[in-house]
Motif scaffolding. Structure first.
Motif, PDB file in Angstrom:
ATOM      1  N   LEU A   1       0.768   4.110  -2.910  1.00 43.46           N
ATOM      2  CA  LEU A   1       0.313   5.475  -2.607  1.00 43.46           C
ATOM      3  C   LEU A   1       1.429   6.516  -2.724  1.00 43.46           C
ATOM      4  N   THR A   2       2.666   6.067  -2.772  1.00 44.10           N
ATOM      5  CA  THR A   2       3.747   7.054  -2.896  1.00 44.10           C
ATOM      6  C   THR A   2       4.393   7.023  -4.282  1.00 44.10           C
TER       7      THR A   2
ATOM      8  N   THR B   1     -12.775   3.857  -5.079  1.00 45.32           N
ATOM      9  CA  THR B   1     -12.287   3.304  -3.818  1.00 45.32           C
ATOM     10  C   THR B   1     -12.642   1.831  -3.692  1.00 45.32           C
ATOM     11  N   PRO B   2     -11.648   0.970  -3.502  1.00 41.77           N
ATOM     12  CA  PRO B   2     -11.936  -0.461  -3.393  1.00 41.77           C
ATOM     13  C   PRO B   2     -12.653  -0.785  -2.088  1.00 41.77           C
TER      14      PRO B   2
ATOM     15  N   TYR C   1       0.836  -1.214   0.000  1.00 42.52           N
ATOM     16  CA  TYR C   1       0.000   0.000   0.000  1.00 42.52           C
ATOM     17  C   TYR C   1       0.867   1.259   0.000  1.00 42.52           C
ATOM     18  N   ASP C   2       1.929   1.249   0.798  1.00 43.21           N
ATOM     19  CA  ASP C   2       2.800   2.433   0.850  1.00 43.21           C
ATOM     20  C   ASP C   2       3.401   2.726  -0.524  1.00 43.21           C
TER      21      ASP C   2
ATOM     22  N   ARG D   1      -5.681   8.420  -5.813  1.00 40.14           N
ATOM     23  CA  ARG D   1      -5.578   7.559  -4.631  1.00 40.14           C
ATOM     24  C   ARG D   1      -6.531   6.372  -4.711  1.00 40.14           C
ATOM     25  N   GLU D   2      -7.727   6.614  -5.157  1.00 41.17           N
ATOM     26  CA  GLU D   2      -8.695   5.521  -5.255  1.00 41.17           C
ATOM     27  C   GLU D   2      -8.168   4.431  -6.195  1.00 41.17           C
TER      28      GLU D   2
ATOM     29  N   LEU E   1      -5.280   2.631  -4.455  1.00 37.23           N
ATOM     30  CA  LEU E   1      -5.747   1.728  -3.401  1.00 37.23           C
ATOM     31  C   LEU E   1      -6.258   0.423  -4.019  1.00 37.23           C
TER      32      LEU E   1
ATOM     33  N   PRO F   1      -7.222  -2.583   7.952  1.00 38.50           N
ATOM     34  CA  PRO F   1      -6.592  -1.249   8.018  1.00 38.50           C
ATOM     35  C   PRO F   1      -6.734  -0.446   6.730  1.00 38.50           C
ATOM     36  N   TYR F   2      -7.044  -1.115   5.633  1.00 37.18           N
ATOM     37  CA  TYR F   2      -7.177  -0.435   4.342  1.00 37.18           C
ATOM     38  C   TYR F   2      -8.651  -0.274   3.971  1.00 37.18           C
ATOM     39  N   LEU F   3      -9.508  -0.519   4.959  1.00 39.28           N
ATOM     40  CA  LEU F   3     -10.953  -0.339   4.805  1.00 39.28           C
ATOM     41  C   LEU F   3     -11.530  -1.208   3.686  1.00 39.28           C
ATOM     42  N   ILE F   4     -10.981  -2.400   3.580  1.00 42.25           N
ATOM     43  CA  ILE F   4     -11.486  -3.407   2.644  1.00 42.25           C
ATOM     44  C   ILE F   4     -12.306  -4.388   3.475  1.00 42.25           C
TER      45      ILE F   4
END
Ligand SMILES: [Zn+2]
Ligand SMILES: [Zn+2]
Lengths: 465, 465
Positions: free
Chosen positions: A34-35, A359-360, A30-31, A436-437, A440, A384-387
């Motif tokens: 997103l970066t 957003t997934p 994820y990092d 971002r979406e 993710l 933590p990734y809201l999945i």
């Protein structure tokens, strides 16, 4: 603090340690997404430098070349093009339509030809209109009330369905089969309310088919924007004799050569067990195909890069497949499965992203109960990734033909609320995708691939011949 | 089939029946929101007919009048305005900024004054720039390196934080306190990187404060767009002597009269127990305040309508409160709580929506463990609507002052990924709000209100004096 805890538990609990390794790997994925995610830049090129990529078009060919070149640059073990013949349908000059309440008193409405439709006569087509709420109404009306007329399919998507794909499924028969069915009752054309939950001025295209209707009996079909549909419906209530005129000069040409684009990281331990991530590279021609399915393609490409960059070497062979011709033929998906069978390749897992770059929220899983349960068991890793969603259901059109017993298929499930505002319409464009979406989604896919590769799928007892 | 099941269970299991009644009521709420929801139409008016509603502005007053009138039309038991004096800060003529690498060689960059900032001198302000990553850097640099210069705060929001509000919290001290802190070291102005996760050209305003800095020592503060910040930072690396020029003529005027707008359905059984739903009616002036917080206002208004339309009569008193002046003073929230205390009103529950009108994901709950647990126990009722998050945390700025032991406070938590693309910027506008997402939020709020009203909150043993 963390280290102390870790050491304490290490001695008594290997699952805890293993969990932590998974947590770390998934966080790294994820990092990185997103970066340093690449998906958004790739999508920018596909959307803004290439544009809509209808099968057989120059743009589709550019997309094949561009994505191959980008995969080449990732240092994968193999990148190749898989030839596949695709249908080529062309829209021709922009469509034109109006309704006429009195001779000379006309109101223009936005329409677009449905993919696969025949053209109208060169001078267009004008006829009275019969409005229906679906194919079921045709029989009740009968040939008398339909022959010589344009059938106007106006059943809206059901706004109360939370998953908008369910609302789409509940309506899309009008678009796909409306012309073939109305033709049987002597209709001269069909106009279909766009598959769109909101009221706006965009007509939404999409595939339609004539079934076994003889070529000379095929009638033209177009979509009308939802605002146009509302206006037409109101007009017909006040003025049942209003006439509708439309003109389109689309046509079906001969099949042309195209390609699936494939990249592979060969498995370090089980190279013969194949995992696929993919989307479809073709799109409709009205917008630039950013959500459908540029997003799924660039996310799938980034899955391989994310695993590489985070230092994870798959034990199984991991392929990204960008399928050609999902929209109007499914030739790419079928070809990939056919070649896989001919080569006796063993596919253990396939994951498609073809529901937009939003957003997934989770995955829909098409697999045995044991495999569904295994994936659901990873829920906490995704929390933590809201999945949150891990339900049994369909996967994706392109990977469907790969399906065999024991195999795990899955579809990424993003938020669906905005998707049909853009789907197959002129406003399916890059600015409606949020970076971002999109990222993710790529990370969510890569995390599932990582877990599937690490823990394996649960084989079903196969009944051997 | 359903009826048979129902009858069977009715005799043995009241919880099952009650669950089914809840399921039906909640489905009715969502259906009503998605088919006849009023929130989107109200938001259209607030955004497109009224526009940005900065406290003390004509637009804020129009918004008070419009929302009161709309609440009046809903047939509530009471609708009233609660007077509150609010600060009035005005932006003045559009700001202007550039940096200069050599005398005469300038590049314009988009900036906007931060809310509450003083103006620059009438001719603008030009000085050398010192870039920092945060307030902490000031002490290390010391007065020598800061005095006479413009401090450029350029710590970006952390893209790896999944909840973008956490990334905001991690940066916003630069905006709020940057000027007061830099002023202590002799800085002549501050430029703050916009609180925005993406790179674009919109400067984002927001409140700042001077603390106890004497009036004659206050230095002007502006936000620069993220693209502008990147460009300025690169320029400073190549050319540390580059100068920055900016001009703004914002100012703080005297407080003016304004109002909280309140509507009430009086409780049928416990009229003295009050539940509040709300958002803030003021917004920044650059966009039209659709997400922040027009969305929360119209959702809160629709909560009362949704319960009414679905035939639910609250046992407790339910109020919608549209708070004035959240953005730059919190006067409305403080006034509402002050009046409530003076009148000895008992507030048992308050729910705020102030995180954008995006797809709802759940609630953040500020309450005792028992109350958090009770709400989490309703998880299955929300599952069909893809509401998955029920975590302990903050609620909302406006309802915060109401907080008392035993009370339940909650905040609606929508998807956060796009929020800071729009927050406090020119592009916080109506077209970025999706109708269904907005409506789902309203229904989610109404469903929680329904459950809280039906089952009550769990009172804490109060220590009485
Ligand atoms: Zn698609
Ligand atoms: Zn706000």
């Amino acid at each position: 603090m963390r280290i102390v805890l870790l050491l304490t538990f290490l001695l008594v609990s290997t699952p805890f340690f293993s969990q932590t390794e998974d947590e770390k790997q998934i966080k790294a994925i994820y990092d990185e997404a997103l970066t340093n995610g690449k998906a958004y830049d790739w999508l920018n090129y596909l959307s803004n430098q290439i544009g809509g990529r209808l099968s057989g078009s120059v743009q589709a060919q550019h997309a094949v070349e561009y994505t191959k070149e980008q995969l080449d640059s990732l240092g994968l073990d193999k990148v190749w093009l898989q030839p596949v013949m695709v249908p080529k349908w062309v829209r021709g000059v922009p469509e034109f339509a109006y309704f006429e309440t009195k001779p000379g008193l006309t109101t223009n409405v936005p329409i677009c030809a449905l993919g696969g439709s025949v053209s109208t006569p060169a001078g267009g087509l004008k006829a009275s209109v019969v409005e229906v709420k679906g194919i079921e109404d045709l029989e009740k009306l009968g040939r008398d009330k339909i022959a010589g007329k344009i059938v106007f399919y106006n059943r809206p998507m059901d706004p109360t369905l939370i998953n908008t794909f369910s609302a789409y499924s509940g309506c899309v028969d009008q678009r796909y089969s409306g012309a073939a069915e109305a033709g049987k009752y002597g209709a001269v054309g069909v106009i279909v309310r766009s598959m769109n939950l909101r009221l706006d001025d965009y007509p939404h295209t999409g595939s339609m088919g004539y079934g076994d209707t003889p070529v000379n009996q095929r009638i033209p079909a177009a979509a009308i924007s939802t605002n146009g549909a509302e206006l037409l419906s109101t007009t017909l209530k006040l003025n049942p004799d209003a006439k509708f005129y439309f003109k389109q000069n689309c046509k079906q040409l001969d099949d042309v050569q195209s390609y699936n684009v494939i990249g592979e990281i060969t498995g370090s331990t089980y190279p013969n067990e194949i995992m696929v991530v993919g989307g479809h590279l073709d799109s409709w021609d009205l917008g630039d195909g950013s959500h459908d399915d540029g997003a799924g393609c660039v996310q799938s490409m980034d899955v391989l890069r994310l695993l590489k960059e985070t230092g994870y070497k798959p034990k199984r062979t991991l392929r990204v497949v960008l399928f050609m011709n999902e929209e109007n033929g499914m030739r790419g998906g079928n070809k990939y499965a056919e070649v896989a069978r001919n080569k006796n390749e063993e596919h253990v897992f396939a994951l498609e992203s073809d529901s937009g770059g939003f957003t997934p929220r989770g995955f829909s899983i098409d697999a045995s109960a044991e495999n569904v349960e295994q994936i659901q068991g990873w829920r906490d890793l995704f929390e933590p990734y809201l999945i949150h969603m891990f339900y049994e259901g369909g996967s994706g059109a392109d990977i469907g033909p790969l399906k065999e017993e024991g195999m795990v298929l899955a579809g990424l499930r993003p938020d669906t609320q905005r998707y049909f505002d853009h789907h197959h319409a002129e406003n399916d464009t890059f600015e409606h995708v949020n970076k971002r979406e999109l990222e993710l989604g790529a990370a969510t896919m890569a995390s599932l691939v990582y877990l599937i590769d690490k823990y394996g799928t649960i084989p079903t007892k196969k009944i051997k011949g």
